[in-house]
Design an enzyme around this catalytic site. Structure first.
Site, PDB file in Angstrom:
ATOM      1  CG  ASP A   1      -9.259   2.480  -0.414  1.00 32.98           C
ATOM      2  OD1 ASP A   1      -8.880   1.319  -0.618  1.00 32.98           O
ATOM      3  OD2 ASP A   1      -8.679   3.257   0.370  1.00 32.98           O
TER       4      ASP A   1
ATOM      5  CG  ASP B   1      -2.180   0.749   1.096  1.00 34.24           C
ATOM      6  OD1 ASP B   1      -2.283   1.544   0.152  1.00 34.24           O
ATOM      7  OD2 ASP B   1      -3.086   0.558   1.922  1.00 34.24           O
TER       8      ASP B   1
HETATM    9  C1  DGJ Z   1      -5.823   1.925   1.969  1.00 35.36           C
HETATM   10  C2  DGJ Z   1      -6.180   0.707   1.160  1.00 35.36           C
HETATM   11  O1  DGJ Z   1      -6.602   1.061  -0.095  1.00 35.36           O
HETATM   12  C3  DGJ Z   1      -7.208  -0.104   1.930  1.00 35.36           C
HETATM   13  O2  DGJ Z   1      -7.628  -1.191   1.155  1.00 35.36           O
HETATM   14  C4  DGJ Z   1      -6.608  -0.540   3.224  1.00 35.36           C
HETATM   15  O3  DGJ Z   1      -5.551  -1.417   2.968  1.00 35.36           O
HETATM   16  C5  DGJ Z   1      -6.128   0.662   4.001  1.00 35.36           C
HETATM   17  N1  DGJ Z   1      -5.280   1.497   3.233  1.00 35.36           N
HETATM   18  C6  DGJ Z   1      -5.406   0.235   5.235  1.00 35.36           C
HETATM   19  O4  DGJ Z   1      -4.896   1.277   5.924  1.00 35.36           O
END
Ligand code: DGJ
Length: 731
Positions: free
Chosen positions: A541, A472
């Site tokens: 997301d 991430d």
């Molecule tokens: C952002 C990501 O896109 C989410 O799927 C998740 O992993 C969060 N970060 C976790 O902090």
């Protein structure tokens, strides 16, 4: 003094070699099975881009063609336009020399053609006789896929350092009456929003200055529909292009008075006047493009075929279905929570469990997004048995095990930030701004590269076998600066991304098998640069199925479905508050790499039965999602329905997805879709998935490909969020 300068200048002019050399006029054709990029070397050594589009038969027929060379010529259409000479447009190359001058004139010095398996590489060498600057234009022409991948190698062959002010990967010069540009903008939870724009005679620039999350604002990709103001899925000439770069990028579209369009793609020159020492070479990222006369659909299929075979890491292989802990547990879990989630994942037939954020940090436990990033040891209070215990449990259950990291970042509340304040991106004397309570680590510093590699490496050692890493990256770079680079801050943005790729290369050398998902607040890193090392992306997301219809439709215009992580989450949706039926959520998630991201305990017995059924049927046809050819049947941007299908290369099987996204009153009949890509002469048995009563009158029966393509396929999708999935098997 003045007189001396004048004299010296006159002398230099007299001594300067004649730039316009005499060379043999030559046509260089960069060809694939169906497309051709034709370049012309003029007698004076300038190389022009004459044609990009359909094959032209023998390209040597272009030889007698002359490129305008009168006094008013502005040298438009150069294969790699450089600031200097007669060229005054937006340059691919702009160099500032040590003596303060800005002019470069590139002339042909030779070329080579090298056939490889499935691909022919043409390299053209250009030289500036005054400054010694040299550019090698390299074109890889992928024969069957009809994709050309180009990059440039800029060599400082002069004796003194230079600054590269613009250094695009490549240039295209197109000739059509008009151009419809399709591009993708976005924001968090609204990734890859489609926009069509008819191009006028001004310059259109699409750029990212975000540094890390390069693609969450704009994506480095586009489609150009030629000779039309209409976006056409199935017919007409379309060029699709993408830059393989995860940092700042710039795409420029500049139309001249003669309606010719110059297209440039490359690293953004923003704050990046790149210094190139004498003798050094700068290699640009790849600019990938394809031409099709089968509309946007044909262009997408070309790109996808190429990506699966040559570009995406592990492209075409099937990535496992999974349960991700994020939306089901966020930061609040214990070992027990996770074990029960794994039980449920295995019970539903999923194949992997992914432990997301929240598992690490002891002095600064990661119980929220304000602490812990940088301290990558398992949190002993939350997970006293360790990661090893979880991974073994998953494996015993027949599940693979994956884990989340965000290695480029540090919370100020972490041992890392306190021990290495100089590793943080910052500018002397200025505030270090936080985003999501975190700072960015300076990947232009090789020590930080080692550290970031070490995070991945150590995480892989937390258990005997980690199958999957979710990488991430949750913020952009602001107030940029590198303590490591000192006075050479112009290198920062480029070297950050190169540092990232150095780490990923090392990871792939050591861990060729681990599946890596590239995530950046969702789709902040959806680009062909990152995908060289990553098997898939976290598409957004935003897990609301209705929003995802639009996001996935647009993502799939450029990127193949095999990379699109697509999860079923709970309702009301955590981002939009929208409530969609579970079947609609599954039917949509099944058009990418299926996953779930919720607490399974919240599902009713009836919902669990449906989930089991959808997961099991997905396994029957997912090879088509991962390696079939996409045919889009209805665009969600055009009306009330979305439809797409994936067809196997041999046309023996296909899966069709259909969705209603707006209620249409009085639409009592079915919605007619013309299926595509089937063999008209073969007979296909049609089976709707996951229902006891089908919404199509022909379910369970067999029809010719021709019949199915006629519009007779008309499932009844009467309400908002009605959806249906059909498997087609040739008999
Ligand atoms: C952002 C990501 O896109 C989410 O799927 C998740 O992993 C969060 N970060 C976790 O902090």
């Amino acid at each position: 003094m003045k007189r001396f300068c004048l004299l010296a200048a006159l002398l230099l002019t007299a001594l300067a070699p004649s730039l316009a050399r005499e060379v043999k006029k030559t046509v260089i054709a960069v060809e694939t099975e169906n497309s051709a990029l034709v370049l012309l070397v003029q007698e004076n050594g300038q190389v022009f881009n004459l044609h990009y589009g359909t094959r032209v038969g023998d390209a040597q027929q272009f030889l007698p063609m002359a490129v305008d060379s009168d006094d008013y010529n502005t040298a438009s259409g150069l294969a790699y336009p450089a600031t200097g000479g007669r060229f005054i447009g937006e340059p691919a190359l702009h160099v500032k020399y040590a003596d303060g001058t800005h002019n470069t004139e590139l002339y042909y010095s030779g070329h080579s053609i090298e056939p490889r398996l499935g691909c022919i590489t043409t390299s053209i060498r250009l030289d500036d006789p005054v400054t010694g600057l040299q550019v090698n234009l390299v074109y890889d022409a992928y024969q069957k896929e009809n994709v050309i991948v180009t990059h440039s190698e800029i060599v400082n062959g002069g004796g003194r350092p230079v600054q590269l002010l613009n250094y695009a990967s490549g240039a295209l010069y197109l000739d059509a009456d008009e151009y419809l540009l399709t591009h993708f903008h976005g924001a968090w939870a609204a990734d890859m929003q489609l926009e069509h724009e008819w191009l006028g005679h001004d310059m259109k620039v699409i750029e990212s200055r975000r540094g890390t999350q390069a693609t969450q604002g704009n994506n480095p990709s586009f489609l150009l529909s030629l000779g039309t103001r209409e976006f056409r899925e199935n017919e007409g000439e379309v060029i699709a292009g993408a830059l393989a770069w995860s940092g700042n990028f710039r795409l420029c579209f500049e139309q001249d008075a003669g309606h010719r369009l110059s297209v440039l793609a490359g690293i953004s020159p923003f704050a990046s006047a790149y210094p190139l020492a004498a003798g050094d070479t700068f290699v640009t990222p790849d600019f990938i493009y394809t031409w099709s006369d089968q509309g946007a659909g044909g262009a997408s299929r070309n790109l996808h075929r190429w990506a699966r075979k040559y570009s995406v890491y592990g492209g075409g292989e099937i990535n496992p279905t999974l349960l991700n802990s994020w939306e089901g547990a966020y930061f609040n879990f214990t070992t027990e929570t996770l074990l029960r989630m794994m039980d449920d994942a295995a019970g539903m037939g999923l194949e992997m469990f992914v432990l997301d954020d929240g598992w690490f940090g002891n002095d600064y436990p990661r119980n929220g997004d304000n602490a812990g990033l940088g301290d990558w040891e398992p949190n002993a209070q939350k997970l006293p048995e360790g990661i090893d215990y979880l991974a073994r449990y998953a494996h015993r259950k027949g599940l693979k095990f994956g884990i989340w990291i965000e290695p480029e970042m540090a919370n100020p509340q972490s041992n890392l930030a306190q021990a290495h304040p100089d590793w943080v991106v910052q500018s002397p004397g200025r505030d270090i701004y936080q985003g999501r309570n975190q700072w960015v680590l300076d990947l232009s510093n090789p020590e930080v590269e080692d550290f970031v590699f070490g995070i991945f490496d150590r995480t892989m050692q937390l258990a005997p076998h980690i199958d999957y890493i979710k990488w991430d990256c949750n913020r952009v770079i602001q107030s940029f600066g590198s303590p490591y680079l000192g006075a050479e801050q112009d290198r920062f943005y480029v070297e950050y991304t190169q540092g990232l790729y150095n780490v990923m290369r090392r990871i792939r050398d050591k861990y060729p098998k681990v599946i890596v998902q590239c995530c950046s607040s969702g789709g902040g890193r959806v680009d062909y640069g990152a995908l060289r090392y990553c098997n898939e992306v976290w598409t957004s997301d935003n897990t609301d199925a209705l929003s995802r219809v639009f996001i996935q439709y647009a993502t799939n215009l450029i990127y193949p479905a095999c990379v699109m992580g697509s999860h079923v989450s709970t309702v009301p949706n955590h981002q939009t508050g929208n409530v969609t039926p579970l079947k609609f959520r599954f039917d949509l998630a099944c058009s990418g790499r299926l996953g779930m991201e919720l607490q399974p305990k919240t599902l009713s017995a009836e919902e669990r039965t449906l989930a089991d059924r959808c997961i099991s049927s997905y396994k029957q046809y997912r090879d088509l999602v991962f390696s079939g050819n996409v045919y889009r049947l209805a665009s969600p941007y055009d009306g009330s329905y979305y439809g797409l299908m994936y067809v196997s290369e041999d046309k023996s099987r296909a899966v069709v997805f259909t969705y209603c996204i707006h209620y249409e009153p009085r639409n009592v009949g079915g919605k007619s879709f013309k299926l595509r890509g089937l063999d008209p002469s073969r007979t296909y048995r049609v089976t709707e998935q996951n229902v006891n009563r089908s919404c199509w009158w022909g379910n369970g029966q067999s029809f010719s490909g021709q019949f199915l393509s006629s519009g007779a396929f008309n499932p009844v999708l009467p309400q908002l969020y009605s959806s249906a999935v059909f498997l087609l098997e040739a008999e």
